[in-house]
Design an enzyme around this catalytic site. Structure first.
Site, mmCIF file in Angstrom:
data_model
loop_
_atom_site.group_PDB
_atom_site.id
_atom_site.type_symbol
_atom_site.label_atom_id
_atom_site.label_comp_id
_atom_site.label_asym_id
_atom_site.label_seq_id
_atom_site.Cartn_x
_atom_site.Cartn_y
_atom_site.Cartn_z
ATOM 1 N N THR A 190 47.408 33.844 36.616
ATOM 2 C CA THR A 190 47.270 35.240 36.959
ATOM 3 C C THR A 190 48.275 35.467 38.051
ATOM 4 O O THR A 190 47.951 35.619 39.204
ATOM 5 C CB THR A 190 45.880 35.596 37.479
ATOM 6 N N GLU A 274 41.782 30.727 45.868
ATOM 7 C CA GLU A 274 40.530 31.352 46.297
ATOM 8 C C GLU A 274 39.597 30.311 46.917
ATOM 9 O O GLU A 274 39.164 29.371 46.263
ATOM 10 C CB GLU A 274 39.870 32.037 45.099
ATOM 11 N N THR A 402 31.022 41.474 39.548
ATOM 12 C CA THR A 402 29.688 42.054 39.644
ATOM 13 C C THR A 402 29.348 42.522 41.043
ATOM 14 O O THR A 402 28.339 43.145 41.248
ATOM 15 C CB THR A 402 28.631 41.021 39.190
#
Length: 402
Positions: A190, A274, A402
């Site tokens: 990504t 991350e 979410t």
């Protein structure tokens, strides 16, 4: 990661803008990035090898290499991937809107998107964002930085580089920007990247140069082994510095500088993985072929057990050498040697005596951990950069959409 504004040298022939249009919740974060070429530029591209790929990848892949590109438009916050026919239409519309603002054809505008997949673009916001960006393009470093911020998603900060290449008395500028922090695995991830230069390059030179450099840099980084739908790496050459075409030797000198720029940016991605607390440099040497070396490096880089050992400062040689063993490469395991942060842990098929606390401290006290593997089967080698695996990575990706 942040390079001081005054140190960024901008190649001639390009203008930049980065604005917020509402794709990101934070109004202070740019989510539209625009690069405009003052005249038709040479462009090359390297893209994801995932069979599921985003509309902008299809658009750009069919339009590069080219010698008439006029702009690159990027939106962040929405990947425009897995969006069907509507996604293709939205991508084409983004190109058409930019083309109208810069006086070009939509065919001469490249498009990149990054963010959540499976959600249609909010085109009303994007139309306004493109118009806003087109009205405020600039040639100075702050405009370049705003454009670099506009391509980010989960990154902790912008990822940019610049340098000056002197080739037989001719001076060319190189600048680059990229993004990426998760869903990172060769081939690319990504990851969006753009490398700019004002050197004159033919279509053939640009594509050959970019493809080979990508193999040595952006295709050698790992975070989680997950290949994205949107990976795009572009090279744009304005030729604005003028002069004759580059000879083979001159091209090799320029390539060396562009490779260094790409390597610098590529390393920033796993360093910003991350939740990452370590950048892992994996060097595999003494292999029969470079392909063998890279296969081994990737297996070590992708092992969650190796990653978590580094996170915990555990000099767990067994996890590393076992990953070498299942890489599918033929070698004599009784010759294998492993060093961690230059400390010998394993040699000739067995662990050696070492002070575990010393090695553990060297891991914990340094952001970069160096894994060195030697197989004594030949002269080929490979290097891969990876991030470690932390609880924060799991939490982040469990909650991402979410």
């Amino acid at each position: 990661m942040d390079e001081p504004t005054q140190q960024i040298k901008i190649p001639a022939g390009f203008r930049f803008a980065g604005v917020h249009c509402g794709l990101k919740r934070n109004p202070n974060k740019e989510d539209i990035s625009l690069i405009v070429c003052d005249a038709p530029a040479t462009a090359a591209g390297v893209y994801t090898t995932n069979k599921v790929f985003a509309a902008p990848v299809r658009w750009d892949r069919s339009r590069t290499p080219s010698d008439k590109i006029r702009a690159v438009i990027t939106n962040s916050g929405n990947a425009n991937a897995c969006t069907g026919e509507q996604g293709e239409k939205d991508c084409a519309e983004m190109a058409a809107i930019v083309a109208e603002h810069v006086g070009a054809s939509a065919e001469d505008v490249l498009v990149m998107s990054t963010g959540i997949i499976g959600v249609h673009l909010p085109m009303e916001k994007i139309r306004a964002g493109i118009a806003n960006a087109a009205s405020q393009t600039g040639v100075e470093a702050p405009a370049f930085i705003a454009a670099a911020r506009g391509i980010l998603t989960t990154d902790n900060g912008k990822k940019t580089t610049s340098r000056t290449a002197t080739v037989d008395g001719r001076t060319f500028q190189i600048a680059g920007m990229c993004k990426g922090a998760g869903m990172i695995a060769p081939n690319m991830a990504t990851m969006l990247g753009i490398v700019l230069t004002d050197a004159p390059l033919s279509v053939e030179q640009a594509q050959s140069l970019l493809s080979s450099v990508a193999d040595e840099t952006f295709n050698c980084i790992r975070v989680d082994g997950h290949m994205s739908t949107n990976d795009t790496l572009l090279l744009l050459a304005s030729g604005a510095e003028g002069g004759p075409a580059l000879t083979d030797s001159q091209l090799a000198e320029l390539r060396s500088e562009i490779k260094d720029a790409c390597e610098e940016m590529a390393k920033l991605i796993p360093a910003d993985g991350e939740g990452a607390t370590h950048l892992i440099k994996i060097d595999v040497e003494g292999c029969a072929t470079a392909a063998d070396a890279k296969k081994i490096a990737i297996e070590v880089a992708d092992s969650p057990l190796v990653k978590t050992a580094i996170t915990g400062g555990d000099p767990n040689w067994g996890r590393i050498v076992s990953a070498v063993g299942y890489a599918g490469v033929t070698f004599d395991p009784l010759k294998l040697e492993l060093r961690l942060n230059d400390i010998l842990l394993y040699q000739e098929g067995t662990p050696v005596k070492f002070e575990a606390k010393t090695v553990s401290t060297s891991i914990k006290e340094n952001f970069e951990t160096h894994v060195q593997l030697t197989l004594f089967e030949g002269d080929a080698k490979a290097r891969v950069w990876a991030s470690d695996l932390t609880v924060d990575y799991v939490k982040f990706n469990a909650d991402y959409s979410t």
